[in-house]
Design an enzyme around this catalytic site. Structure first.
Site, PDB file in Angstrom:
ATOM      1  N   ASP A 249      52.791 -29.186  56.400  1.00 19.52           N
ATOM      2  CA  ASP A 249      53.248 -30.394  57.093  1.00 19.52           C
ATOM      3  C   ASP A 249      52.046 -31.080  57.731  1.00 19.52           C
ATOM      4  OD1 ASP A 249      54.524 -32.375  58.416  1.00 19.52           O
ATOM      5  OD2 ASP A 249      55.844 -31.072  59.601  1.00 19.52           O
TER       6      ASP A 249
ATOM      7  N   LYS B 261      49.724 -30.899  38.162  1.00 22.64           N
ATOM      8  CA  LYS B 261      49.174 -29.668  38.745  1.00 22.64           C
ATOM      9  C   LYS B 261      49.129 -28.534  37.712  1.00 22.64           C
ATOM     10  CE  LYS B 261      48.339 -31.071  43.004  1.00 22.64           C
ATOM     11  NZ  LYS B 261      46.942 -31.246  43.440  1.00 22.64           N
TER      12      LYS B 261
ATOM     13  N   HIS C 184      42.159 -34.885  45.983  1.00 23.73           N
ATOM     14  CA  HIS C 184      42.963 -36.105  46.072  1.00 23.73           C
ATOM     15  C   HIS C 184      44.206 -36.053  45.170  1.00 23.73           C
ATOM     16  CE1 HIS C 184      40.348 -36.768  42.598  1.00 23.73           C
ATOM     17  NE2 HIS C 184      41.321 -37.505  42.121  1.00 23.73           N
TER      18      HIS C 184
ATOM     19  N   TYR D 237      54.525 -34.951  39.479  1.00 21.46           N
ATOM     20  CA  TYR D 237      53.498 -34.275  40.286  1.00 21.46           C
ATOM     21  C   TYR D 237      53.216 -32.879  39.733  1.00 21.46           C
ATOM     22  CZ  TYR D 237      51.725 -31.868  44.515  1.00 21.46           C
ATOM     23  OH  TYR D 237      50.999 -31.123  45.407  1.00 21.46           O
ATOM     24  N   SER D 238      54.306 -32.143  39.475  1.00 26.11           N
ATOM     25  CA  SER D 238      54.198 -30.783  38.970  1.00 26.11           C
ATOM     26  C   SER D 238      53.430 -30.745  37.646  1.00 26.11           C
ATOM     27  CB  SER D 238      55.618 -30.236  38.788  1.00 26.11           C
ATOM     28  OG  SER D 238      55.588 -28.906  38.408  1.00 26.11           O
TER      29      SER D 238
HETATM   30  N1  LIG Z   1      50.884 -31.275  51.929  1.00 25.61           N
HETATM   31  C1  LIG Z   1      51.463 -30.345  51.193  1.00 25.61           C
HETATM   32  O1  LIG Z   1      52.551 -29.861  51.484  1.00 25.61           O
HETATM   33  C2  LIG Z   1      50.774 -29.821  49.978  1.00 25.61           C
HETATM   34  C3  LIG Z   1      49.625 -30.403  49.459  1.00 25.61           C
HETATM   35  N2  LIG Z   1      49.030 -29.862  48.353  1.00 25.61           N
HETATM   36  C4  LIG Z   1      47.831 -30.466  47.780  1.00 25.61           C
HETATM   37  O2  LIG Z   1      46.845 -30.646  48.777  1.00 25.61           O
HETATM   38  C5  LIG Z   1      46.050 -31.780  48.452  1.00 25.61           C
HETATM   39  C6  LIG Z   1      46.006 -32.726  49.640  1.00 25.61           C
HETATM   40  O3  LIG Z   1      47.302 -33.101  49.956  1.00 25.61           O
HETATM   41  P1  LIG Z   1      47.688 -33.847  51.324  1.00 25.61           P
HETATM   42  O4  LIG Z   1      46.602 -33.691  52.305  1.00 25.61           O
HETATM   43  O5  LIG Z   1      49.074 -33.447  51.648  1.00 25.61           O
HETATM   44  O6  LIG Z   1      47.742 -35.367  50.772  1.00 25.61           O
HETATM   45  P2  LIG Z   1      47.478 -36.775  51.467  1.00 25.61           P
HETATM   46  O7  LIG Z   1      48.461 -37.719  50.831  1.00 25.61           O
HETATM   47  O8  LIG Z   1      47.406 -36.698  52.945  1.00 25.61           O
HETATM   48  O9  LIG Z   1      46.011 -37.135  50.953  1.00 25.61           O
HETATM   49  C7  LIG Z   1      45.786 -37.633  49.695  1.00 25.61           C
HETATM   50  C8  LIG Z   1      44.356 -38.162  49.652  1.00 25.61           C
HETATM   51  O10 LIG Z   1      44.096 -38.702  48.349  1.00 25.61           O
HETATM   52  C9  LIG Z   1      43.619 -40.036  48.479  1.00 25.61           C
HETATM   53  N3  LIG Z   1      44.079 -40.855  47.347  1.00 25.61           N
HETATM   54  C10 LIG Z   1      45.333 -41.257  47.056  1.00 25.61           C
HETATM   55  N4  LIG Z   1      45.341 -42.015  45.960  1.00 25.61           N
HETATM   56  C11 LIG Z   1      44.043 -42.100  45.547  1.00 25.61           C
HETATM   57  C12 LIG Z   1      43.391 -42.780  44.475  1.00 25.61           C
HETATM   58  N5  LIG Z   1      44.085 -43.531  43.623  1.00 25.61           N
HETATM   59  N6  LIG Z   1      42.063 -42.658  44.359  1.00 25.61           N
HETATM   60  C13 LIG Z   1      41.345 -41.914  45.228  1.00 25.61           C
HETATM   61  N7  LIG Z   1      41.904 -41.254  46.261  1.00 25.61           N
HETATM   62  C14 LIG Z   1      43.236 -41.357  46.423  1.00 25.61           C
HETATM   63  C15 LIG Z   1      44.199 -40.532  49.807  1.00 25.61           C
HETATM   64  O11 LIG Z   1      43.407 -41.551  50.391  1.00 25.61           O
HETATM   65  P3  LIG Z   1      43.543 -43.126  50.121  1.00 25.61           P
HETATM   66  O12 LIG Z   1      44.996 -43.444  50.193  1.00 25.61           O
HETATM   67  O13 LIG Z   1      42.693 -43.699  51.193  1.00 25.61           O
HETATM   68  O14 LIG Z   1      42.954 -43.343  48.764  1.00 25.61           O
HETATM   69  C16 LIG Z   1      44.095 -39.283  50.653  1.00 25.61           C
HETATM   70  O15 LIG Z   1      42.799 -39.160  51.179  1.00 25.61           O
HETATM   71  C17 LIG Z   1      46.663 -32.386  47.193  1.00 25.61           C
HETATM   72  O16 LIG Z   1      45.960 -31.949  46.065  1.00 25.61           O
HETATM   73  C18 LIG Z   1      48.084 -31.848  47.193  1.00 25.61           C
HETATM   74  O17 LIG Z   1      48.617 -31.776  45.906  1.00 25.61           O
HETATM   75  C19 LIG Z   1      49.530 -28.769  47.729  1.00 25.61           C
HETATM   76  C20 LIG Z   1      50.669 -28.165  48.184  1.00 25.61           C
HETATM   77  C21 LIG Z   1      51.375 -28.646  49.343  1.00 25.61           C
HETATM   78  C1  LIG Z   2      59.931 -19.864  48.040  1.00 22.63           C
HETATM   79  C2  LIG Z   2      60.187 -21.234  47.493  1.00 22.63           C
HETATM   80  C3  LIG Z   2      61.606 -21.658  47.621  1.00 22.63           C
HETATM   81  C4  LIG Z   2      59.246 -22.214  48.124  1.00 22.63           C
HETATM   82  C5  LIG Z   2      59.360 -23.588  47.519  1.00 22.63           C
HETATM   83  C6  LIG Z   2      58.150 -24.420  47.856  1.00 22.63           C
HETATM   84  C7  LIG Z   2      58.230 -25.836  47.275  1.00 22.63           C
HETATM   85  C8  LIG Z   2      59.539 -26.450  47.654  1.00 22.63           C
HETATM   86  C9  LIG Z   2      56.982 -26.577  47.723  1.00 22.63           C
HETATM   87  C10 LIG Z   2      55.761 -26.082  46.945  1.00 22.63           C
HETATM   88  C11 LIG Z   2      54.836 -27.260  46.797  1.00 22.63           C
HETATM   89  C12 LIG Z   2      55.393 -28.325  47.636  1.00 22.63           C
HETATM   90  C13 LIG Z   2      55.033 -29.822  47.461  1.00 22.63           C
HETATM   91  C14 LIG Z   2      53.594 -30.105  47.250  1.00 22.63           C
HETATM   92  O1  LIG Z   2      52.883 -29.387  46.576  1.00 22.63           O
HETATM   93  C15 LIG Z   2      53.035 -31.320  47.766  1.00 22.63           C
HETATM   94  C16 LIG Z   2      53.797 -32.273  48.365  1.00 22.63           C
HETATM   95  C17 LIG Z   2      53.176 -33.585  48.658  1.00 22.63           C
HETATM   96  C18 LIG Z   2      53.597 -34.123  49.989  1.00 22.63           C
HETATM   97  O2  LIG Z   2      53.096 -35.438  50.207  1.00 22.63           O
HETATM   98  C19 LIG Z   2      55.113 -34.100  50.107  1.00 22.63           C
HETATM   99  C20 LIG Z   2      55.597 -32.702  49.982  1.00 22.63           C
HETATM  100  C21 LIG Z   2      55.240 -32.061  48.672  1.00 22.63           C
HETATM  101  C22 LIG Z   2      56.069 -32.735  47.604  1.00 22.63           C
HETATM  102  C23 LIG Z   2      55.590 -30.554  48.673  1.00 22.63           C
HETATM  103  C24 LIG Z   2      57.111 -30.350  48.713  1.00 22.63           C
HETATM  104  C25 LIG Z   2      57.500 -28.886  48.711  1.00 22.63           C
HETATM  105  C26 LIG Z   2      56.893 -28.099  47.553  1.00 22.63           C
HETATM  106  C27 LIG Z   2      57.469 -28.551  46.220  1.00 22.63           C
END
Ligand SMILES: NC(=O)C1=CN([C@@H]2O[C@H](COP(=O)(O)OP(=O)(O)OC[C@H]3O[C@@H](n4cnc5c(N)ncnc54)[C@H](OP(=O)(O)O)[C@@H]3O)[C@@H](O)[C@H]2O)C=CC1
Ligand SMILES: CC(C)CCC[C@@H](C)[C@H]1CC[C@H]2[C@@H]3C(=O)C=C4C[C@@H](O)CC[C@]4(C)[C@H]3CC[C@]12C
Length: 226
Positions: free
Chosen positions: A212, A180, A113, A176-177
């Site tokens: 995405d 993590k 989450h 966020y960073s």
């Molecule tokens: N999508 C991406 O590009 C990337 C994602 N990630 C990581 O992957 C993981 C999942 O991301 P993604 O699927 O995109 O995110 P989503 O935003 O789709 O999902 C986030 C989840 O966390 C829950 N959540 C949010 N706030 C709370 C809270 N306060 N308490 C409990 N649960 C909460 C949300 O449900 P609800 O709102 O119902 O609580 C939801 O189920 C994360 O750790 C993210 O950092 C990493 C790199 C890239």
């Molecule tokens: C080779 C490089 C230039 C690649 C760069 C990759 C960068 C830009 C990638 C690496 C991790 C990525 C972010 C991430 O971890 C999670 C989320 C949450 C989501 O709800 C919205 C998008 C977001 C912010 C991603 C945005 C793009 C990030 C910063």
């Protein structure tokens, strides 16, 4: 023909991999956090297909109900949910206790989450960083502390979902960073301690790139595509 054969081999390799993996998780008791949408929801469905017992959590109860219904359709050994916010440390501990009660133990804790954040120039809001650290980091620590005794019993694993933004400081991701990077420090150190103690618990830190999920902001989708 060469391309076609190449694709066939990939497919076979993938299928074999999936079979081995499916056997490994059949009947295992797994918690997936942040499983109401996105990657967490899809992980719950994969676990369900493998015949695991899944316990999903997030805040939105209506979504979680749909997720467990789908998990049961896909073949989960059992599917339950606990709803609440990970901003509250007591809730994080409560989820693990629920797993003990309803699943009778735990084999895998998938911490996935993340709280809502903005992805733009850092606006100086320290309160937001504090709140995000609670949700994205401290609740991971709290759940781990509660789950470790059960995971030691079962020789289980902890999976921590992180990001490339947890390894590299990209612009527009400061709060966020930070959360993590904190996960990397804590869990990489804990992994070493478990190894020293010869505890049979694995820790996997997943470094994901951009995915995405349909929910990701249009700005990032455009930026990455270009
Ligand atoms: N999508 C991406 O590009 C990337 C994602 N990630 C990581 O992957 C993981 C999942 O991301 P993604 O699927 O995109 O995110 P989503 O935003 O789709 O999902 C986030 C989840 O966390 C829950 N959540 C949010 N706030 C709370 C809270 N306060 N308490 C409990 N649960 C909460 C949300 O449900 P609800 O709102 O119902 O609580 C939801 O189920 C994360 O750790 C993210 O950092 C990493 C790199 C890239
Ligand atoms: C080779 C490089 C230039 C690649 C760069 C990759 C960068 C830009 C990638 C690496 C991790 C990525 C972010 C991430 O971890 C999670 C989320 C949450 C989501 O709800 C919205 C998008 C977001 C912010 C991603 C945005 C793009 C990030 C910063």
């Amino acid at each position: 023909t060469a391309v076609f054969l190449g694709q066939g081999r990939e497919f076979a390799r993938c299928r074999v991999g999936m079979l081995v993996w499916a056997e490994m998780l059949k009947g295992k008791r797994v918690i997936v956090t942040g499983a109401s949408t996105g990657i967490g929801e899809q992980m719950a469905y994969h676990l369900a297909r493998m015949g695991a017992h899944v316990l999903v959590t997030a805040r939105t109860e209506a979504r979680l109900q749909k997720v467990i219904t789908r998990c049961l359709e896909l073949g989960a050994a059992s599917a339950q949910y606990v709803s609440g916010s990970m901003e509250d440390e007591a809730f994080a501990e409560h989820v693990v206790k629920e797993a003990e009660v309803v699943l009778g133990g735990l084999d895998m804790l998938i911490l996935n989450h993340v709280g809502n954040s903005y992805f733009n120039y850092f606006d100086g809001d320290v309160g937001h960083v504090q709140k995000l650290l609670k949700i994205n980091f401290l609740s991971y620590v709290a759940m781990t502390v509660s789950a470790l005794p059960r995971l030691k019993d079962s020789g289980g694993s902890i999976v921590v979902v992180s990001s490339m933004a947890g390894k590299v400081g990209f612009p527009f991701t400061a709060p966020y960073s930070a959360t993590k990077f904190a996960l990397d420090g804590f869990f990489s150190s804990l992994r070493q301690e478990l190894a020293i103690q010869k505890a049979d618990v694995s820790i996997t830190l997943c470094i994901l790139g951009f995915i995405d999920t349909g929910k990701t902001s249009a700005m990032w989708t455009l930026l990455i595509r270009n």
